[in-house]
Design a protein around this motif. Structure first.
Motif, PDB file in Angstrom:
ATOM      1  N   GLY A  51      96.059  24.722  66.647  1.00  0.00           N
ATOM      2  CA  GLY A  51      96.313  25.139  68.002  1.00  0.00           C
ATOM      3  C   GLY A  51      97.248  26.327  68.064  1.00  0.00           C
ATOM      4  O   GLY A  51      97.757  26.812  67.050  1.00  0.00           O
ATOM      5  N   GLU A  57      95.006  19.635  62.713  1.00  0.00           N
ATOM      6  CA  GLU A  57      94.317  18.373  62.470  1.00  0.00           C
ATOM      7  C   GLU A  57      93.248  18.608  61.423  1.00  0.00           C
ATOM      8  O   GLU A  57      92.677  19.694  61.341  1.00  0.00           O
ATOM      9  CB  GLU A  57      93.674  17.820  63.738  1.00  0.00           C
ATOM     10  CG  GLU A  57      92.979  16.479  63.498  1.00  0.00           C
ATOM     11  CD  GLU A  57      92.724  15.719  64.768  1.00  0.00           C
ATOM     12  OE1 GLU A  57      93.656  15.593  65.568  1.00  0.00           O
ATOM     13  OE2 GLU A  57      91.591  15.260  64.959  1.00  0.00           O
ATOM     14  N   ASP A  97      87.729  28.323  70.109  1.00  0.00           N
ATOM     15  CA  ASP A  97      87.311  27.446  71.204  1.00  0.00           C
ATOM     16  C   ASP A  97      87.261  28.177  72.532  1.00  0.00           C
ATOM     17  O   ASP A  97      87.803  29.263  72.702  1.00  0.00           O
ATOM     18  CB  ASP A  97      88.223  26.212  71.285  1.00  0.00           C
ATOM     19  CG  ASP A  97      89.499  26.464  72.079  1.00  0.00           C
ATOM     20  OD1 ASP A  97      89.947  25.554  72.787  1.00  0.00           O
ATOM     21  OD2 ASP A  97      90.051  27.586  71.979  1.00  0.00           O
ATOM     22  N   ASN A 101      91.798  24.114  74.463  1.00  0.00           N
ATOM     23  CA  ASN A 101      92.111  22.706  74.638  1.00  0.00           C
ATOM     24  C   ASN A 101      92.122  21.991  73.300  1.00  0.00           C
ATOM     25  O   ASN A 101      91.065  21.713  72.730  1.00  0.00           O
ATOM     26  CB  ASN A 101      91.085  22.072  75.578  1.00  0.00           C
ATOM     27  CG  ASN A 101      91.430  20.647  75.930  1.00  0.00           C
ATOM     28  OD1 ASN A 101      92.392  20.073  75.427  1.00  0.00           O
ATOM     29  ND2 ASN A 101      90.632  20.049  76.792  1.00  0.00           N
ATOM     30  N   PHE A 102      93.286  21.658  72.797  1.00  0.00           N
ATOM     31  CA  PHE A 102      93.386  21.037  71.479  1.00  0.00           C
ATOM     32  C   PHE A 102      92.772  19.643  71.470  1.00  0.00           C
ATOM     33  O   PHE A 102      92.395  19.116  70.419  1.00  0.00           O
ATOM     34  CB  PHE A 102      94.845  21.004  71.031  1.00  0.00           C
ATOM     35  CG  PHE A 102      95.027  20.770  69.563  1.00  0.00           C
ATOM     36  CD1 PHE A 102      95.591  19.592  69.087  1.00  0.00           C
ATOM     37  CD2 PHE A 102      94.624  21.724  68.637  1.00  0.00           C
ATOM     38  CE1 PHE A 102      95.756  19.367  67.732  1.00  0.00           C
ATOM     39  CE2 PHE A 102      94.778  21.513  67.279  1.00  0.00           C
ATOM     40  CZ  PHE A 102      95.349  20.331  66.826  1.00  0.00           C
ATOM     41  N   ARG A 103      92.670  19.012  72.646  1.00  0.00           N
ATOM     42  CA  ARG A 103      92.125  17.651  72.704  1.00  0.00           C
ATOM     43  C   ARG A 103      90.662  17.601  72.273  1.00  0.00           C
ATOM     44  O   ARG A 103      90.178  16.564  71.833  1.00  0.00           O
ATOM     45  CB  ARG A 103      92.281  17.094  74.119  1.00  0.00           C
ATOM     46  CG  ARG A 103      93.729  16.759  74.486  1.00  0.00           C
ATOM     47  CD  ARG A 103      93.840  16.295  75.902  1.00  0.00           C
ATOM     48  NE  ARG A 103      93.492  17.359  76.846  1.00  0.00           N
ATOM     49  CZ  ARG A 103      93.507  17.208  78.163  1.00  0.00           C
ATOM     50  NH1 ARG A 103      93.803  16.040  78.698  1.00  0.00           N
ATOM     51  NH2 ARG A 103      93.207  18.222  78.941  1.00  0.00           N
ATOM     52  N   THR A 104      89.943  18.699  72.393  1.00  0.00           N
ATOM     53  CA  THR A 104      88.521  18.691  72.024  1.00  0.00           C
ATOM     54  C   THR A 104      88.294  19.440  70.710  1.00  0.00           C
ATOM     55  O   THR A 104      87.218  19.968  70.467  1.00  0.00           O
ATOM     56  CB  THR A 104      87.677  19.322  73.141  1.00  0.00           C
ATOM     57  OG1 THR A 104      88.178  20.643  73.419  1.00  0.00           O
ATOM     58  CG2 THR A 104      87.742  18.492  74.403  1.00  0.00           C
ATOM     59  N   ARG A 105      89.301  19.455  69.871  1.00  0.00           N
ATOM     60  CA  ARG A 105      89.270  20.267  68.653  1.00  0.00           C
ATOM     61  C   ARG A 105      88.155  19.879  67.689  1.00  0.00           C
ATOM     62  O   ARG A 105      87.735  20.707  66.903  1.00  0.00           O
ATOM     63  CB  ARG A 105      90.621  20.151  67.939  1.00  0.00           C
ATOM     64  CG  ARG A 105      91.030  18.701  67.669  1.00  0.00           C
ATOM     65  CD  ARG A 105      92.507  18.610  67.424  1.00  0.00           C
ATOM     66  NE  ARG A 105      92.974  17.238  67.293  1.00  0.00           N
ATOM     67  CZ  ARG A 105      93.291  16.467  68.322  1.00  0.00           C
ATOM     68  NH1 ARG A 105      93.168  16.907  69.551  1.00  0.00           N
ATOM     69  NH2 ARG A 105      93.734  15.235  68.114  1.00  0.00           N
ATOM     70  N   ARG A 106      87.713  18.637  67.692  1.00  0.00           N
ATOM     71  CA  ARG A 106      86.680  18.190  66.748  1.00  0.00           C
ATOM     72  C   ARG A 106      85.262  18.422  67.263  1.00  0.00           C
ATOM     73  O   ARG A 106      84.302  18.243  66.520  1.00  0.00           O
ATOM     74  CB  ARG A 106      86.865  16.707  66.437  1.00  0.00           C
ATOM     75  CG  ARG A 106      88.099  16.400  65.607  1.00  0.00           C
ATOM     76  CD  ARG A 106      88.243  14.911  65.371  1.00  0.00           C
ATOM     77  NE  ARG A 106      89.349  14.607  64.464  1.00  0.00           N
ATOM     78  CZ  ARG A 106      89.199  14.338  63.179  1.00  0.00           C
ATOM     79  NH1 ARG A 106      87.974  14.316  62.658  1.00  0.00           N
ATOM     80  NH2 ARG A 106      90.234  14.077  62.412  1.00  0.00           N
ATOM     81  N   ASP A 107      85.120  18.803  68.495  1.00  0.00           N
ATOM     82  CA  ASP A 107      83.814  18.934  69.134  1.00  0.00           C
ATOM     83  C   ASP A 107      83.314  20.366  69.004  1.00  0.00           C
ATOM     84  O   ASP A 107      83.811  21.269  69.665  1.00  0.00           O
ATOM     85  CB  ASP A 107      83.925  18.546  70.603  1.00  0.00           C
ATOM     86  CG  ASP A 107      82.598  18.602  71.329  1.00  0.00           C
ATOM     87  OD1 ASP A 107      82.568  18.245  72.513  1.00  0.00           O
ATOM     88  OD2 ASP A 107      81.590  18.998  70.709  1.00  0.00           O
ATOM     89  N   GLN A 110      82.571  22.771  71.895  1.00  0.00           N
ATOM     90  CA  GLN A 110      83.668  23.384  72.644  1.00  0.00           C
ATOM     91  C   GLN A 110      84.084  24.737  72.072  1.00  0.00           C
ATOM     92  O   GLN A 110      84.997  25.362  72.608  1.00  0.00           O
ATOM     93  CB  GLN A 110      84.871  22.436  72.652  1.00  0.00           C
ATOM     94  CG  GLN A 110      84.576  21.109  73.315  1.00  0.00           C
ATOM     95  CD  GLN A 110      84.097  21.288  74.737  1.00  0.00           C
ATOM     96  OE1 GLN A 110      84.714  21.974  75.547  1.00  0.00           O
ATOM     97  NE2 GLN A 110      82.962  20.667  75.061  1.00  0.00           N
TER      98      GLN A 110
END
Length: 124
Positions: A51, A57, A97, A101-107, A110
């Protein structure tokens, strides 16, 4: 916008490589920068993300061996890969991205911009 990835190559198991990915055409200081990989016959998978604050992560398969970092002054993200294994063999892609948005980092859906990929081959 272009992402240029480099640093891939052929290495023996246990060796190291450092991938780089430089963005041009726009500044991505506040975006999440991700690394994904795709092995032959497999779907593309998440490897790591970093991020804007440096928070990182990693996928379980690479945790403790890979380290992501970024240099915002150079618009560049790095992936240092140590203790490489044959199962790390894949084409590695960097990505930026869309929504910061770090919350959707695995998707991967995004991520808006993708590099061309760099081949990493680990021999046993």
């Amino acid at each position: 916008v272009q992402l240029q990835a480099s640093g891939g190559g052929l290495v023996q198991a246990g060796g190291s490589l450092r991938l780089s990915c430089t963005a041009s055409g726009r500044i991505f200081v506040n975006n999440v920068l991700g690394w994904f990989r795709q092995a032959p016959g497999k779907e593309r998978e998440f490897v790591s993300a970093i991020g804007w604050s440096g928070m990182t992560e990693y996928a379980d398969a690479v945790k403790g061996r890979f380290t992501a970092s970024r240099d915002n002054s150079k618009n560049t993200v790095y992936l240092l890969m140590n203790s490489l294994k044959p199962e790390d063999t894949a084409v590695y892609y960097c990505a930026v991205d869309r929504d910061r948005n770090f919350r959707t980092r695995r998707d991967e859906t995004q991520y808006e911009y993708w590099g061309q990929g760099t081949q990493v081959t680990v021999s046993s």
